[in-house]
Scaffold this motif. Structure first.
Motif, PDB file in Angstrom:
ATOM      1  N   UNK A   1       3.900  39.508   0.241  1.00  9.84           N
ATOM      2  CA  UNK A   1       4.480  38.587  -0.739  1.00  9.84           C
ATOM      3  C   UNK A   1       6.000  38.443  -0.699  1.00  9.84           C
ATOM      4  N   UNK A   2       6.681  39.058   0.282  1.00  5.72           N
ATOM      5  CA  UNK A   2       8.114  38.791   0.407  1.00  5.72           C
ATOM      6  C   UNK A   2       8.306  37.288   0.621  1.00  5.72           C
ATOM      7  N   UNK A   3       9.261  36.723  -0.091  1.00  6.82           N
ATOM      8  CA  UNK A   3       9.524  35.283  -0.022  1.00  6.82           C
ATOM      9  C   UNK A   3      10.517  35.005   1.101  1.00  6.82           C
ATOM     10  N   UNK A   4      10.147  34.080   1.981  1.00  7.74           N
ATOM     11  CA  UNK A   4      11.014  33.681   3.090  1.00  7.74           C
ATOM     12  C   UNK A   4      11.487  32.250   2.880  1.00  7.74           C
ATOM     13  N   UNK A   5      12.809  32.094   2.797  1.00  7.26           N
ATOM     14  CA  UNK A   5      13.421  30.773   2.693  1.00  7.26           C
ATOM     15  C   UNK A   5      14.124  30.464   4.006  1.00  7.26           C
TER      16      UNK A   5
ATOM     17  N   UNK B   1      15.051  47.036  -0.598  1.00  5.90           N
ATOM     18  CA  UNK B   1      14.788  46.516  -1.923  1.00  5.90           C
ATOM     19  C   UNK B   1      14.832  45.020  -2.108  1.00  5.90           C
ATOM     20  N   UNK B   2      15.054  44.250  -1.048  1.00 13.26           N
ATOM     21  CA  UNK B   2      15.090  42.793  -1.191  1.00 13.26           C
ATOM     22  C   UNK B   2      13.687  42.242  -1.444  1.00 13.26           C
ATOM     23  N   UNK B   3      13.611  41.295  -2.366  1.00 13.03           N
ATOM     24  CA  UNK B   3      12.352  40.602  -2.660  1.00 13.03           C
ATOM     25  C   UNK B   3      12.222  39.312  -1.854  1.00 13.03           C
ATOM     26  N   UNK B   4      13.363  38.748  -1.455  1.00  7.63           N
ATOM     27  CA  UNK B   4      13.394  37.461  -0.783  1.00  7.63           C
ATOM     28  C   UNK B   4      14.441  37.479   0.319  1.00  7.63           C
ATOM     29  N   UNK B   5      14.193  36.713   1.372  1.00  7.88           N
ATOM     30  CA  UNK B   5      15.132  36.606   2.493  1.00  7.88           C
ATOM     31  C   UNK B   5      15.382  35.136   2.788  1.00  7.88           C
TER      32      UNK B   5
ATOM     33  N   UNK C   1      14.401  41.074 -15.658  1.00  8.11           N
ATOM     34  CA  UNK C   1      13.512  40.222 -14.851  1.00  8.11           C
ATOM     35  C   UNK C   1      14.375  39.488 -13.836  1.00  8.11           C
ATOM     36  N   UNK C   2      14.753  40.193 -12.785  1.00  6.63           N
ATOM     37  CA  UNK C   2      15.713  39.652 -11.818  1.00  6.63           C
ATOM     38  C   UNK C   2      15.304  40.058 -10.409  1.00  6.63           C
ATOM     39  N   UNK C   3      15.126  39.077  -9.538  1.00  4.64           N
ATOM     40  CA  UNK C   3      14.792  39.335  -8.144  1.00  4.64           C
ATOM     41  C   UNK C   3      16.071  39.508  -7.321  1.00  4.64           C
ATOM     42  N   UNK C   4      15.888  40.106  -6.143  1.00  6.61           N
ATOM     43  CA  UNK C   4      17.005  40.311  -5.217  1.00  6.61           C
ATOM     44  C   UNK C   4      16.715  39.549  -3.926  1.00  6.61           C
ATOM     45  N   UNK C   5      17.613  38.640  -3.571  1.00  3.89           N
ATOM     46  CA  UNK C   5      17.512  37.899  -2.311  1.00  3.89           C
ATOM     47  C   UNK C   5      18.684  38.275  -1.414  1.00  3.89           C
TER      48      UNK C   5
ATOM     49  N   UNK D   1      19.572  37.311  -7.847  1.00  2.00           N
ATOM     50  CA  UNK D   1      20.890  37.351  -7.217  1.00  2.00           C
ATOM     51  C   UNK D   1      20.667  37.256  -5.717  1.00  2.00           C
ATOM     52  N   UNK D   2      21.618  36.647  -5.021  1.00  2.00           N
ATOM     53  CA  UNK D   2      21.551  36.532  -3.561  1.00  2.00           C
ATOM     54  C   UNK D   2      22.838  37.117  -2.997  1.00  2.00           C
ATOM     55  N   UNK D   3      22.686  38.148  -2.143  1.00  2.00           N
ATOM     56  CA  UNK D   3      23.837  38.885  -1.621  1.00  2.00           C
ATOM     57  C   UNK D   3      23.689  39.081  -0.121  1.00  2.00           C
ATOM     58  N   UNK D   4      24.759  39.574   0.484  1.00  2.00           N
ATOM     59  CA  UNK D   4      24.719  39.921   1.902  1.00  2.00           C
ATOM     60  C   UNK D   4      23.929  41.211   2.094  1.00  2.00           C
TER      61      UNK D   4
END
Length: 232
Positions: free
Chosen positions: A125-129, A90-94, A60-64, A44-47
């Protein structure tokens, strides 16, 4: 492309199920998460103000989250701080937005430094987009900012916020971004990906992740057998 690559269930596993409307409530985010689990999306991608969120045990769900969104006209220090706080919550991705004006001015070193500031604040390992707002850029600018993302050690380049009047993802932009990053980074197509055929076209062009707000409408009933969903 093979059928297995473009099945609805496989498309679902490439989707960041997204809710970034300013009027979104905590209840809306809870519903988003439940739907993402049901559909089998990647994340899921949230503010960032919606963090922390609760992911069901065993899901099995990441948080962006987004940073510098949607204009990209925040200072690098603010984007970095926003990203760092999100990860602490708690964000896994930004998904960060570059300064589009810097790109339009040809200040690609500035763009790279902006990305690097966020990368330094949230190490792997935080994912940066990196959202480049491709519809507002020329081909040469798309290439240059995609290369800046590579040089700044990002993990993905992403087409769009979905909020810019110039538009969202196109096959042409995705293909150009994919060619530029040459497998070193992933490519996220976001903005206007509304149907399964849209998703398949973006994947064929080189997308390895999809930003979708209307995931249930996109995936339709095709995911039911594959995900074991019983809530349609």
């Amino acid at each position: 492309m093979t059928d297995s690559i473009v099945s609805a269930a496989d498309v679902a596993r490439l989707i960041d199920h997204t809710l970034l409307k300013p009027e979104a409530t905590p209840a809306d985010v809870d519903a988003l998460i439940a739907e993402a689990v049901d559909l089998g999306t990647y994340s899921v991608c949230v503010s960032p103000s919606m963090l922390p969120v609760t992911i069901p045990t065993g899901a099995d769900l990441k948080v962006a989250v987004v940073a510098g969104f949607p204009s990209g006209k925040h200072t690098s220090a603010v984007k970095a701080a926003e990203a760092k706080e999100a990860v602490a919550q708690g964000a896994d991705e930004v998904d960060m937005v570059i300064d589009i004006g810097a790109a339009k001015a040809g200040l690609f070193d500035t763009v790279e430094a902006d990305i690097r500031a966020v990368r330094d604040a949230i190490p792997k390992p935080v994912v940066l987009k990196v959202i480049i707002e491709s519809a507002a850029l020329t081909d040469d600018e798309i290439v240059a900012v995609s290369q800046a993302a590579v040089d700044a050690d990002a993990d993905f380049v992403k087409t769009s916020t979905g909020f810019h009047p110039a538009g969202g993802a196109t096959e042409h932009a995705v293909a150009l971004m994919a060619k530029t990053v040459a497998g070193k980074l992933g490519v996220k197509a976001s903005g206007g990906v509304r149907t399964l055929d849209d998703a398949r076209r973006m994947i064929a062009a080189g997308a390895t992740r999809l930003g979708v707000s209307g995931s249930r409408a996109l995936l339709g009933d095709d995911t039911r057998a594959s995900t074991g969903s019983s809530s349609y």
